[in-house]
Design an enzyme around this catalytic site. Sequence first.
Site, PDB file in Angstrom:
ATOM      1  CG  ASP A 141      -3.777  -1.992   8.679  1.00 23.41           C
ATOM      2  OD1 ASP A 141      -4.736  -1.599   9.097  1.00 23.41           O
ATOM      3  OD2 ASP A 141      -2.995  -2.328   7.630  1.00 23.41           O
ATOM      4  CG  HIS A 149      -1.941   0.913   1.388  1.00 21.31           C
ATOM      5  ND1 HIS A 149      -2.579   1.731   0.056  1.00 21.31           N
ATOM      6  CD2 HIS A 149      -3.040   1.144   2.113  1.00 21.31           C
ATOM      7  CE1 HIS A 149      -3.370   2.288   0.460  1.00 21.31           C
ATOM      8  NE2 HIS A 149      -3.680   2.117   1.617  1.00 21.31           N
TER       9      HIS A 149
HETATM   10  N1  NVA Z   1      -4.274  -3.959   5.640  1.00 17.83           N
HETATM   11  C1  NVA Z   1      -5.683  -3.234   5.294  1.00 17.83           C
HETATM   12  C2  NVA Z   1      -5.259  -1.743   4.788  1.00 17.83           C
HETATM   13  C3  NVA Z   1      -6.517  -0.991   4.776  1.00 17.83           C
HETATM   14  C4  NVA Z   1      -6.393   0.361   4.098  1.00 17.83           C
HETATM   15  C5  NVA Z   1      -6.193  -4.022   4.238  1.00 17.83           C
HETATM   16  O1  NVA Z   1      -5.635  -4.327   3.229  1.00 17.83           O
HETATM   17  O2  NVA Z   1      -7.292  -4.223   4.379  1.00 17.83           O
HETATM   18  N1   CP Z   2      -6.145   3.904   4.335  1.00 20.24           N
HETATM   19  C1   CP Z   2      -6.983   3.543   3.416  1.00 20.24           C
HETATM   20  O1   CP Z   2      -6.331   3.040   2.357  1.00 20.24           O
HETATM   21  O2   CP Z   2      -8.305   3.565   3.599  1.00 20.24           O
HETATM   22  P1   CP Z   2      -9.706   3.073   2.548  1.00 20.24           P
HETATM   23  O3   CP Z   2      -9.599   1.658   2.458  1.00 20.24           O
HETATM   24  O4   CP Z   2     -10.764   3.585   3.057  1.00 20.24           O
HETATM   25  O5   CP Z   2      -8.976   3.788   1.138  1.00 20.24           O
END
Ligand code: NVA
Ligand code: CP
Length: 318
Positions: free
Chosen positions: A231, A140
């Site tokens: 997270d 990300h």
């Molecule tokens: N680790 C989380 C981040 C969400 C922004 C996911 O992948 O769901």
């Molecule tokens: N942090 C983040 O990417 O949030 P969303 O999943 O709401 O886009």
Amino acid sequence: MSLADTHSHFLDLADLADGELRRLLDAARVRKTARAGKPKGTVDDDAPLAGHLLAMIFEKPSTRTRLSFDMGMRQLGGQTVILNQTDMQLGRGESIADTAEVISRFADIAMLRTGPHETLGELAAHVHIPVINGLTAYSHPCQIIADLMTFEEHKGTLAGQKLAWLGDGNNVALSFVHAAAQVDFELALATPEAFSIAPDEIDAARAKGAKITLCETAEEAAKDAAALMTDCWLSMSDDPTEAEARAKAFTPYQVTQSLMALGDDPIFLHCLPAYRDSEVTAEVIDGPRSVVFDEAENRAHAQKAIMLHCLGMLDMGA
Ligand code: NVA
Ligand code: CP
């Protein structure tokens, strides 16, 4: 354009050339300052992306990424179109390659949020426009630009500072590992062994100069840290039937007030969405050291820098 030719794509922080992450952080800060106080819908004075269209494809849910890219592109003077997988022929089996060709005819830049990183790679390999990684199960990268920007706003220069990651060695954590190889800070990781970041990723980052400490306990990571970060315990691409086992493994890594007390006047960062009293206590995330909503807002400023980078316009003044 092949996946190897990532010149104008933004797929991972590990692909950036020396100094590029620093330039992205600086550009995000400068642009934020330049438009301070203006209504959110106002276009930046220089409107550098006037006439440009951003196409966003969402194969996974999103609140912040969707809002920040949409608002960010509009502030740069451009326009956006949002495509949800369920509304697209992609959801009925049209190939990524054909989708990529079509998107390239309509948009100037694309963003994809998906599960498999390979899907992003396939899109990037077939488009004729830059593609941005809006999150995959693997990484990300956009998030980390907002996170480091927020850290610098609250704690000053990154150099010499310890940032602690507690919990899942997931996509966000991996992008922090990639970032540690690009800018100077110490990353302390405390993750259960079964959910740790792959050793080859740690080795690759260290080979590029990253200062990464692998900690046995959350307390060891939190000690003297300038930021505690975590997270959710179950990411969008994780198997929901694992939720209980994950919660058990991650409970010792919950960010609590007593963990925060071990740090060096630390801030609390979380990409959101957050689950209070799972990965972080409500007391911490809703407390005075939490900067999670500044972090969420900074997603927009970061996205603007990323889009300008992809289109070769990063160094244009705000
Ligand atoms: N680790 C989380 C981040 C969400 C922004 C996911 O992948 O769901
Ligand atoms: N942090 C983040 O990417 O949030 P969303 O999943 O709401 O886009």
